[in-house]
Design an enzyme around this catalytic site. Structure first.
Site, PDB file in Angstrom:
ATOM      1  N   ASP A   1      22.394  -9.732 -64.297  1.00  0.00           N
ATOM      2  CA  ASP A   1      21.296 -10.572 -64.766  1.00  0.00           C
ATOM      3  C   ASP A   1      21.779 -12.110 -64.148  1.00  0.00           C
ATOM      4  OD1 ASP A   1      19.584  -9.180 -65.931  1.00  0.00           O
ATOM      5  OD2 ASP A   1      20.270  -9.506 -67.914  1.00  0.00           O
TER       6      ASP A   1
ATOM      7  N   HIS B   1      23.103  -3.773 -76.197  1.00  0.00           N
ATOM      8  CA  HIS B   1      23.241  -2.380 -75.883  1.00  0.00           C
ATOM      9  C   HIS B   1      23.611  -1.730 -77.261  1.00  0.00           C
ATOM     10  CE1 HIS B   1      22.903  -0.337 -71.928  1.00  0.00           C
ATOM     11  NE2 HIS B   1      22.211  -1.014 -71.997  1.00  0.00           N
TER      12      HIS B   1
ATOM     13  N   ASN C   1      17.765 -12.670 -76.170  1.00  0.00           N
ATOM     14  CA  ASN C   1      17.472 -11.633 -76.288  1.00  0.00           C
ATOM     15  C   ASN C   1      17.172 -11.113 -77.769  1.00  0.00           C
ATOM     16  OD1 ASN C   1      17.682  -8.615 -75.158  1.00  0.00           O
ATOM     17  ND2 ASN C   1      18.853  -8.334 -76.912  1.00  0.00           N
TER      18      ASN C   1
ATOM     19  N   HIS D   1      11.478  -3.393 -77.162  1.00  0.00           N
ATOM     20  CA  HIS D   1      12.368  -3.958 -76.392  1.00  0.00           C
ATOM     21  C   HIS D   1      12.163  -4.930 -75.318  1.00  0.00           C
ATOM     22  CE1 HIS D   1      16.749  -3.694 -74.989  1.00  0.00           C
ATOM     23  NE2 HIS D   1      16.139  -3.275 -73.753  1.00  0.00           N
TER      24      HIS D   1
END
Length: 709
Positions: A109, A87, A518, A34
């Protein structure tokens, strides 16, 4: 939590001793998939991240891109920040808090760059809508996003919702945020100078979210909903709103030298990554951290992922001013240590519990060398269908249905910047500082990437760019959220590799830099792996804020622009009636097609524009008609009506010849028929004819609302 034996050997060799328990836990989280992207980082070099518009590219909390100035209100150069976060696992275990804290994290962020958040877009993926568990997750996730976003005053203006059986055991919640900043207020996450203080501002630290990074790097177990609940953070949007306003005041006062939000791996992750970026170290006294629960130990303080917290680098002479602002907004504030030269060191009640090189901790994880099996293409096997049953099945499918039930729960007008609301191809935000409209599109189509991972991912990029162009915007930049299953399975990793390459190749063809993103892997459960899912959030710009609507006016000629294909691979039609087919061929000149569509959309004679995607032309037309405006359309065959080739749009225009001239040498233009004033969609397909009134279409498309209201 436990550090893998091979990683422990590397850490021991680097330190010259066994790691302490706190160090071992810190390495286990920061070296997790992650945080460290151990399986995906070797692939990410495929993306092009450079361009004249790029101010800050990948590697910070959010990317920063320059917005063209069209005579706006500000003398300073205007930037927007872009970030996206997943998430996924938390939203399966606790859909409400999992989704809410995903919103909170991506907003922080944005704050880390000195920006003010102005828009959110959520891309959501669930199992079959007919399943009770899916609807439970769906309702919880939407409520979590809605409650958090509405409370903090950041509008949710776009996104997507997709249903696919393979998300049953592992839904995806991907949230993108756009922020606004100028050249004078920009900060980064790179620590600046030894001797500066590290100040923690925001909520008190508790034990929630412990091990969240490592939890996100494992397959979901059958008992995850009960056993993994402690790894899910609990959000407090009202504290986040206070943090947003306090951050603005700190930035306005020039009090922040660098910043990082506390997300994955908590304080340990934020502070070590900040100083590592500056080639520096830190000395932190963990007992100074303001705490919510008694008797917390060093490991818990370092790794807790309690929400609504920021770590700031502050000059010693500015600490008092920071403390005063925190007190003004009723936020906790702790001076926890300082930036130093040398190692990253944490002490707890006089005992050294962490003493490691910051760069080794933050960036030293070894990359995985994994086998990848190239995906196979199925042999085509298309069933015969009749027009009426096919139309009803596709237009009434949850994937193509109206998503009004979702976006009506979001406050999409707060901030007074939303010029084009949710429900269209893209949202448009008014950036008055630059006199520029900022269009935003986000999402992916798992049926496409499940059918053909490489070409499906290329199609996702083209689809998002087409959404922007249909509203008259030229693509500026993108961020991605790459979701996949367990990369240790060679077939799963092969499909993941293909979506990375496909997305990167089409973004390069479109001249759209991918400036951040991400990666979320191990989205695997007892039900199996998810489809490879390359969510893309793309922004584009246009002079001014006006955009042609998707709804028909009723006075113009209907044209289909863009090259079609009769291939039905990945289509909603095949999902409804069965069968397989090859994926449609995409245009080789995608950039020209997108640029020309944007030009046509901005023409005075253009009355409406709407892209062709999920459900094909049938759904596009169904979405365009209203009670006051219909369409009389003829196409050659059923495949022409339901193929989902991206890079196409329906244009209602009063000047069809001008549209043909614009696309001459770029892409085909086919005349579909005429818009009408009778509110009926009349379709001629070969020898078959179908007429459906707008209220019948609305009833078909209200399947989600009818089920959940």
């Amino acid at each position: 939590m436990s550090l893998a034996d091979s990683d422990r050997e590397l850490v021991t060799a680097e330190l010259g001793r066994d790691p302490t328990p706190t160090e071992a836990a810190l390495f286990e989280n920061l070296w997790s998939e992650h945080c460290a992207y151990r399986s995906s980082r070797p692939l990410l070099s495929a993306f092009s991240s450079e361009g004249d518009q790029v101010v800050v590219g990948p590697g910070d909390d959010a990317a920063v891109v320059r917005v063209p100035d069209n005579g706006g209100e500000s003398d300073a150069e205007t930037y927007v920040t872009m970030g996206i976060e997943s998430h996924n696992h938390p939203s399966y275990v606790d859909p409400y808090d999992g989704a809410a804290t995903g919103v909170g994290g991506i907003v922080r962020d944005t704050l880390s760059m000195g920006a003010y958040p102005i828009a959110l877009a959520d891309s959501l993926y669930f199992g079959g809508f007919d399943r009770e568990h899916t609807r439970y997750l769906f309702e919880g996730v939407v409520e979590g996003i809605s409650d958090y976003g509405n409370a903090i005053g950041v509008p949710t203006v776009g996104g997507s919702v997709e249903f696919h059986d393979d998300y049953e055991g592992n839904p995806l919640v991907n949230v993108a945020c756009v922020g606004l900043v100028d050249e004078e207020r920009l900060v980064t996450a790179e620590a600046q100078e030894p001797g500066n203080k590290l100040v923690l501002v925001g909520n008190a630290t508790g034990r929630d979210g412990l091990g969240g990074a490592s939890f996100a790097s494992e397959d979901l177990a059958e008992d995850a909903e009960t056993e993994d609940r402690p790894a899910v953070q609990v959000g407090d949007p009202y504290s986040e709103k206070l943090l947003i306003e306090a951050n603005e005041e700190l930035i306005d006062g020039g009090l922040v030298q660098s910043a990082r939000d506390l997300g994955a791996a908590g304080l340990g992750g934020a502070s070590s990554e900040m100083v590592a970026k500056g080639g520096l170290g830190a000395r932190i006294e963990l007992e100074r951290v303001h705490q919510r629960e008694p008797n917390m130990n060093a490991l818990e303080i370092v790794l807790a992922e309690s929400q609504e917290r920021m770590c700031y680098e502050v000059r010693p002479e500015d600490v008092e001013s920071v403390e005063e602002i925190a007190e003004k907004y009723d936020l906790g504030c702790s001076v926890i240590g300082e930036v130093s030269e040398g190692n990253y060191v944490c002490t707890f009640e006089g005992e050294t519990v962490v003493d490691v090189p910051a760069e080794f901790l933050a960036d030293g994880a070894p990359m995985n060398d994994l086998d990848a099996v190239e995906p196979a293409q199925p042999e085509p096997d298309r069933p015969d269908v009749d027009l009426q049953s096919a139309f009803e099945a596709v237009v009434g499918a949850p994937n193509t249905a109206s998503k009004r039930w979702v976006f009506r729960q979001y406050d999409h007008e707060v901030g007074a910047r939303t010029a084009l609301k949710p429900g269209d191809d893209a949202a448009v935000m008014a950036i008055r500082e630059a006199g520029t409209g900022l269009a935003l599109s986000a999402g992916a189509v798992p049926a496409w990437t499940d059918c053909a991972p490489y070409d499906g991912a290329r199609a996702v990029a083209l689809e998002n760019a087409t959404n922007l162009a249909a509203k008259g915007a030229t693509p500026l930049a993108a961020v991605d959220c790459l979701n996949g299953g367990n990369p240790e399975k060679s077939d799963v990793y092969g499909r993941f590799t293909a979506i990375v390459d496909g997305l990167a190749d089409m973004c390069r063809d479109l001249s759209v830099p991918v400036v951040g993103g991400n990666v979320s892997l191990y989205n695997d459960s007892a039900a199996g792996p998810i489809p490879p899912t390359p969510t893309l959030a793309m922004v584009g710009t246009k002079p001014g804020y006006e955009a042609p609507p998707a709804a028909l006016d009723g006075r113009g000629t209907l044209l289909l622009v863009g090259a079609g294909s009769d291939a039905l691979g990945g289509s909603e039609l095949l999902a409804q009636v069965g069968g397989v087919d090859r994926f449609p061929t995409l245009p080789e000149n995608a950039s020209e097609v997108v640029a020309t569509l944007a030009e046509v959309a901005n023409a005075d004679a253009t009355l409406a524009t709407h892209d062709v995607s999920n459900g094909g032309l049938a759904v596009t037309l169904a979405e365009m008609i209203t009670a006051d405006a219909g369409a009389d359309v003829a196409v050659e065959d059923v495949a022409s009506l339901f193929a989902e080739t991206p890079g196409r749009a329906v244009v209602e225009t009063e000047a069809p010849e001008a549209v043909r001239d614009a696309f001459d040498g770029v892409a085909p233009v086919a005349e579909l028929g005429e818009a009408t004033r009778d509110g009926t969609l009349s379709l001629s397909v070969g020898d078959e004819r179908l007429a459906v009134a707008s209220e019948e279409v609305a009833a078909l498309r209200d399947v989600i609302e009818a089920e959940l209201d």
